[in-house]
Design an enzyme around this catalytic site. Structure first.
Site, PDB file in Angstrom:
ATOM      1  N   GLU A  53     -20.786 -27.098  40.138  1.00 37.00           N
ATOM      2  CA  GLU A  53     -19.855 -27.042  39.003  1.00 37.00           C
ATOM      3  C   GLU A  53     -20.057 -28.316  38.165  1.00 37.00           C
ATOM      4  O   GLU A  53     -20.264 -29.401  38.726  1.00 37.00           O
ATOM      5  CB  GLU A  53     -18.435 -27.021  39.613  1.00 37.00           C
ATOM      6  N   LYS A  72     -14.152 -20.147  34.779  1.00 37.03           N
ATOM      7  CA  LYS A  72     -13.319 -20.280  35.993  1.00 37.03           C
ATOM      8  C   LYS A  72     -11.900 -19.754  35.752  1.00 37.03           C
ATOM      9  O   LYS A  72     -11.210 -20.219  34.837  1.00 37.03           O
ATOM     10  CB  LYS A  72     -13.282 -21.752  36.394  1.00 37.03           C
ATOM     11  N   CYS A  90     -15.980 -22.927  42.373  1.00 33.72           N
ATOM     12  CA  CYS A  90     -15.233 -23.800  43.278  1.00 33.72           C
ATOM     13  C   CYS A  90     -13.921 -23.188  43.776  1.00 33.72           C
ATOM     14  O   CYS A  90     -13.927 -22.282  44.568  1.00 33.72           O
ATOM     15  CB  CYS A  90     -15.022 -25.169  42.624  1.00 33.72           C
TER      16      CYS A  90
HETATM   17  C1  ACM Z   1     -12.422 -27.587  42.393  1.00 37.93           C
HETATM   18  O1  ACM Z   1     -12.117 -26.435  42.070  1.00 37.93           O
HETATM   19  N1  ACM Z   1     -13.309 -28.276  41.722  1.00 37.93           N
HETATM   20  C2  ACM Z   1     -11.841 -28.209  43.585  1.00 37.93           C
END
Ligand code: ACM
Length: 261
Positions: free
Chosen positions: A38, A108, A141
């Site tokens: 990420e 995300k 993530c």
């Molecule tokens: C995250 O989602 N970077 C912990």
């Protein structure tokens, strides 16, 4: 097929320097799919919305160009995180690149912690892409903690889950064993290492990038504190078999009538 990850140590805000670290790590690597962390080129710990906007770029920016370069060099499709600028919004996104082509982006949907201050929540559906005959899904993530994400992609036929990450809690690598087992999929979790102390935050990223198989076996586990590349050979067709014994199919045995909420 050969699937793998790059685990890097980004310097906040130094995109070209971070590209160079990965150019060196991928110098002699050939694969079919490579996953990068990420926000691998910007760093993670933003201090303001203005800062995330300054480092963000459109899906056809220099990060996409760098990924095309790495895709052509390695022969692999590449999935990697970046800060995406679209009109006046900034998203914590990933790009999927294959050769000279941007296949798609994903934004995300479950923002973690202060990401809620710097980014807009994802607004695109979870989608599986068939690239060179392999069905690839992606999440970023903290999406891992919502089992619905991997399940939604698995029900679309996903065989390999690409999972760019910047993990700071110690739970995800173990949880990915369950995500893979409950969906009978492969997953590549690409994490970063290092520490970022910026503003009021002080994050140490946990490394230990991981490739997990359909039966929960860990096929590769990176060090917690070193940049690292790993590529493993898998039989991707295993992800098409959802039986865990002669009697149990993890998709067909679901009892939808009991899952009301
Ligand atoms: C995250 O989602 N970077 C912990």
């Amino acid at each position: 097929m050969k699937i793998g990850y790059v685990q890097n140590a980004p310097v906040f805000g130094a995109k070209e320097k971070n590209f160079d670290e990965i150019r060196i790590l991928l110098k002699d690597v050939k694969a079919d799919l490579l996953v990068l962390p990420e926000l691998f080129a910007t760093g993670y710990t933003f201090c303001s919305k203005e800062e995330s906007r300054e480092l963000a770029e459109p899906a056809n920016g220099i990060t996409a160009d760098f990924m095309k370069e790495m895709s052509i060099h390695t022969g692999a499709s590449i999935v990697a995180g970046f800060a995406e600028l679209d009109n006046d919004k900034v998203y914590n996104s990933l790009i999927i690149v294959s050769g000279n082509k941007v296949i798609d982006t994903y934004r995300k949907i479950h923002l973690f912690n202060k990401e809620k201050l710097w980014f807009s929540p994802g607004d695109k559906p979870l989608k599986v892409h068939e690239i060179k005959g392999v069905k690839i899904g992606a999440m970023i993530c903290f999406d891992w903690i919502f089992p619905e994400v991997a399940r939604t992609l698995a029900l679309q036929g996903m065989q390999v889950l690409a999972h760019p990450s910047n993990l700071v809690m110690p739970y995800c690598q173990a949880a990915m064993v369950t995500r893979c087992l409950e969906n009978r999929i492969f997953a590549v979790t690409a994490n970063r290492i290092g520490n970022e102390k910026r503003g009021d935050d002080d994050f140490t990223f946990t490394g230990a990038s991981q490739i997990t198989a359909t039966d929960g076996k860990i096929l590769s586990s990176a060090p917690v504190d070193k940049s690292h590349v790993s590529v493993v050979e898998i039989d991707v067709s295993k992800a098409d078999h959802k039986m865990i014994n002669d009697y149990n199919d993890v998709v067909k045995d679901r009892r939808m009538e009991f899952y009301k909420y």
